[in-house]
Scaffold this motif. Structure first.
Motif, mmCIF file in Angstrom:
data_model
loop_
_atom_site.group_PDB
_atom_site.id
_atom_site.type_symbol
_atom_site.label_atom_id
_atom_site.label_comp_id
_atom_site.label_asym_id
_atom_site.label_seq_id
_atom_site.Cartn_x
_atom_site.Cartn_y
_atom_site.Cartn_z
ATOM 1 N N VAL A 1 14.197 -1.739 -13.398
ATOM 2 C CA VAL A 1 13.126 -1.994 -12.445
ATOM 3 C C VAL A 1 13.110 -0.831 -11.455
ATOM 4 O O VAL A 1 14.160 -0.275 -11.118
ATOM 5 C CB VAL A 1 13.307 -3.346 -11.731
ATOM 6 C CG1 VAL A 1 14.591 -3.394 -10.934
ATOM 7 C CG2 VAL A 1 12.105 -3.674 -10.855
ATOM 8 N N TYR A 2 11.913 -0.474 -11.005
ATOM 9 C CA TYR A 2 11.740 0.678 -10.139
ATOM 10 C C TYR A 2 11.073 0.265 -8.825
ATOM 11 O O TYR A 2 10.340 -0.725 -8.761
ATOM 12 C CB TYR A 2 10.856 1.731 -10.811
ATOM 13 C CG TYR A 2 11.354 2.185 -12.153
ATOM 14 C CD1 TYR A 2 10.846 1.633 -13.331
ATOM 15 C CD2 TYR A 2 12.336 3.159 -12.260
ATOM 16 C CE1 TYR A 2 11.291 2.050 -14.578
ATOM 17 C CE2 TYR A 2 12.796 3.581 -13.496
ATOM 18 C CZ TYR A 2 12.275 3.019 -14.649
ATOM 19 O OH TYR A 2 12.737 3.441 -15.887
ATOM 20 N N LEU A 3 11.321 1.063 -7.800
ATOM 21 C CA LEU A 3 10.592 0.914 -6.547
ATOM 22 C C LEU A 3 10.161 2.307 -6.113
ATOM 23 O O LEU A 3 10.989 3.117 -5.681
ATOM 24 C CB LEU A 3 11.454 0.262 -5.465
ATOM 25 C CG LEU A 3 10.715 -0.042 -4.165
ATOM 26 C CD1 LEU A 3 9.680 -1.147 -4.389
ATOM 27 C CD2 LEU A 3 11.684 -0.461 -3.065
ATOM 28 N N GLN A 4 8.883 2.590 -6.274
ATOM 29 C CA GLN A 4 8.315 3.857 -5.815
ATOM 30 C C GLN A 4 7.937 3.692 -4.350
ATOM 31 O O GLN A 4 7.139 2.804 -4.021
ATOM 32 C CB GLN A 4 7.087 4.232 -6.644
ATOM 33 C CG GLN A 4 6.395 5.495 -6.183
ATOM 34 C CD GLN A 4 7.249 6.740 -6.393
ATOM 35 O OE1 GLN A 4 7.854 6.905 -7.432
ATOM 36 N NE2 GLN A 4 7.284 7.622 -5.384
ATOM 37 N N MET A 5 8.498 4.538 -3.512
ATOM 38 C CA MET A 5 8.284 4.432 -2.077
ATOM 39 C C MET A 5 7.601 5.696 -1.579
ATOM 40 O O MET A 5 8.165 6.788 -1.675
ATOM 41 C CB MET A 5 9.611 4.232 -1.350
ATOM 42 C CG MET A 5 10.409 3.047 -1.875
ATOM 43 S SD MET A 5 11.898 2.721 -0.904
ATOM 44 C CE MET A 5 12.840 4.203 -1.236
ATOM 45 N N ASN A 6 6.400 5.544 -1.063
ATOM 46 C CA ASN A 6 5.629 6.660 -0.532
ATOM 47 C C ASN A 6 5.401 6.478 0.965
ATOM 48 O O ASN A 6 5.563 5.385 1.500
ATOM 49 C CB ASN A 6 4.283 6.762 -1.259
ATOM 50 C CG ASN A 6 4.425 7.014 -2.741
ATOM 51 O OD1 ASN A 6 5.367 7.662 -3.199
ATOM 52 N ND2 ASN A 6 3.485 6.493 -3.518
ATOM 53 N N GLY B 1 0.794 -1.223 0.000
ATOM 54 C CA GLY B 1 0.000 0.000 0.000
ATOM 55 C C GLY B 1 0.823 1.267 0.000
ATOM 56 O O GLY B 1 0.295 2.359 -0.254
ATOM 57 N N ARG B 2 2.122 1.153 0.287
ATOM 58 C CA ARG B 2 3.011 2.323 0.287
ATOM 59 C C ARG B 2 4.042 2.263 -0.835
ATOM 60 O O ARG B 2 4.424 3.298 -1.384
ATOM 61 C CB ARG B 2 3.742 2.451 1.628
ATOM 62 C CG ARG B 2 2.832 2.581 2.821
ATOM 63 C CD ARG B 2 3.640 2.890 4.088
ATOM 64 N NE ARG B 2 4.581 1.819 4.426
ATOM 65 C CZ ARG B 2 5.884 1.995 4.572
ATOM 66 N NH1 ARG B 2 6.433 3.185 4.393
ATOM 67 N NH2 ARG B 2 6.669 0.959 4.898
ATOM 68 N N PHE B 3 4.522 1.075 -1.151
ATOM 69 C CA PHE B 3 5.562 0.889 -2.163
ATOM 70 C C PHE B 3 4.947 0.250 -3.408
ATOM 71 O O PHE B 3 4.020 -0.566 -3.311
ATOM 72 C CB PHE B 3 6.657 -0.026 -1.646
ATOM 73 C CG PHE B 3 7.520 0.566 -0.554
ATOM 74 C CD1 PHE B 3 7.191 1.738 0.091
ATOM 75 C CD2 PHE B 3 8.690 -0.098 -0.174
ATOM 76 C CE1 PHE B 3 8.002 2.257 1.094
ATOM 77 C CE2 PHE B 3 9.511 0.405 0.822
ATOM 78 C CZ PHE B 3 9.151 1.579 1.465
ATOM 79 N N THR B 4 5.498 0.601 -4.560
ATOM 80 C CA THR B 4 5.070 0.003 -5.825
ATOM 81 C C THR B 4 6.288 -0.392 -6.641
ATOM 82 O O THR B 4 7.158 0.451 -6.891
ATOM 83 C CB THR B 4 4.208 0.979 -6.631
ATOM 84 O OG1 THR B 4 3.075 1.385 -5.863
ATOM 85 C CG2 THR B 4 3.727 0.314 -7.922
ATOM 86 N N ILE B 5 6.340 -1.643 -7.045
ATOM 87 C CA ILE B 5 7.414 -2.115 -7.910
ATOM 88 C C ILE B 5 6.893 -2.147 -9.343
ATOM 89 O O ILE B 5 5.732 -2.503 -9.591
ATOM 90 C CB ILE B 5 7.928 -3.505 -7.469
ATOM 91 C CG1 ILE B 5 9.175 -3.892 -8.255
ATOM 92 C CG2 ILE B 5 6.847 -4.567 -7.560
ATOM 93 C CD1 ILE B 5 9.873 -5.152 -7.723
ATOM 94 N N SER B 6 7.757 -1.769 -10.270
ATOM 95 C CA SER B 6 7.400 -1.807 -11.682
ATOM 96 C C SER B 6 8.671 -2.039 -12.493
ATOM 97 O O SER B 6 9.782 -1.946 -11.959
ATOM 98 C CB SER B 6 6.719 -0.507 -12.115
ATOM 99 O OG SER B 6 7.588 0.600 -11.942
ATOM 100 N N ARG B 7 8.500 -2.343 -13.767
ATOM 101 C CA ARG B 7 9.662 -2.559 -14.616
ATOM 102 C C ARG B 7 9.380 -2.059 -16.013
ATOM 103 O O ARG B 7 8.235 -2.067 -16.470
ATOM 104 C CB ARG B 7 10.070 -4.036 -14.631
ATOM 105 C CG ARG B 7 9.087 -4.976 -15.281
ATOM 106 C CD ARG B 7 9.470 -6.437 -15.043
ATOM 107 N NE ARG B 7 10.725 -6.783 -15.707
ATOM 108 C CZ ARG B 7 11.445 -7.869 -15.401
ATOM 109 N NH1 ARG B 7 11.036 -8.700 -14.461
ATOM 110 N NH2 ARG B 7 12.564 -8.120 -16.049
ATOM 111 N N ASP B 8 10.441 -1.641 -16.671
ATOM 112 C CA ASP B 8 10.391 -1.238 -18.071
ATOM 113 C C ASP B 8 11.398 -2.104 -18.806
ATOM 114 O O ASP B 8 12.604 -1.844 -18.757
ATOM 115 C CB ASP B 8 10.725 0.255 -18.196
ATOM 116 C CG ASP B 8 10.571 0.768 -19.616
ATOM 117 O OD1 ASP B 8 10.600 -0.039 -20.557
ATOM 118 O OD2 ASP B 8 10.434 1.988 -19.793
ATOM 119 N N ASN B 9 10.913 -3.145 -19.444
ATOM 120 C CA ASN B 9 11.826 -4.089 -20.091
ATOM 121 C C ASN B 9 12.568 -3.465 -21.274
ATOM 122 O O ASN B 9 13.662 -3.900 -21.618
ATOM 123 C CB ASN B 9 11.062 -5.334 -20.528
ATOM 124 C CG ASN B 9 10.676 -6.208 -19.343
ATOM 125 O OD1 ASN B 9 11.302 -6.159 -18.283
ATOM 126 N ND2 ASN B 9 9.623 -7.002 -19.512
#
Length: 126
Positions: free
Chosen positions: A79-84, A66-74
């Motif tokens: 790979v990213y980690l958005q931390m709120n 609910g606070r962090f979001t992982i995503s990737r752009d192949n």
């Protein structure tokens, strides 16, 4: 062989946000599931989040859900980690890692990962 380089760490106040990036070398990035782990001083390395090779499935530790979001752009091998909503308990060195596994159970365990980055420090002040 895959080389991983993290960036985006730093010092942030509680309640703030950061976005970590992890860029991978090599053309095989798309074949790996990717994970983020963290390690605070005196503590074991702990799972934070993971994403399967296609990006279709993600897993999170309960402490960051609910606070962090992982995503990737192949296309960018990244790979990213958005931390709120960061809090001081999130302070740690954050590592990205690449794995040939794809199940939730496997991706939560450090031994399942073949390659690791050098880590980036995240410090959250109160």
């Amino acid at each position: 062989q895959v080389q991983l380089v993290e960036s985006g760490g730093g010092l942030v106040q509680a309640g703030g946000s950061l976005r970590l990036s992890c860029e991978a070398s090599g053309r095989t990035f798309i074949t790996y599931s990717m994970g983020w782990f963290r390690q605070a001083p005196g503590k074991e390395r702990e799972f934070v989040a993971a994403i399967t090779y296609s990006g279709g499935v993600t897993y999170y530790a309960d402490s960051v859900k609910g606070r962090f979001t992982i995503s990737r752009d192949n296309a960018k091998n990244t790979v990213y980690l958005q931390m709120n909503s960061l809090n001081p308990e999130d302070t740690a060195v954050y590592f990205c890692a690449a794995s040939t596994w794809y199940s939730s159970g496997a991706l939560r365990q450090p031994p399942s990962y073949n390659y690791w980055g050098q880590g980036t420090q995240v410090t959250v002040s109160s």
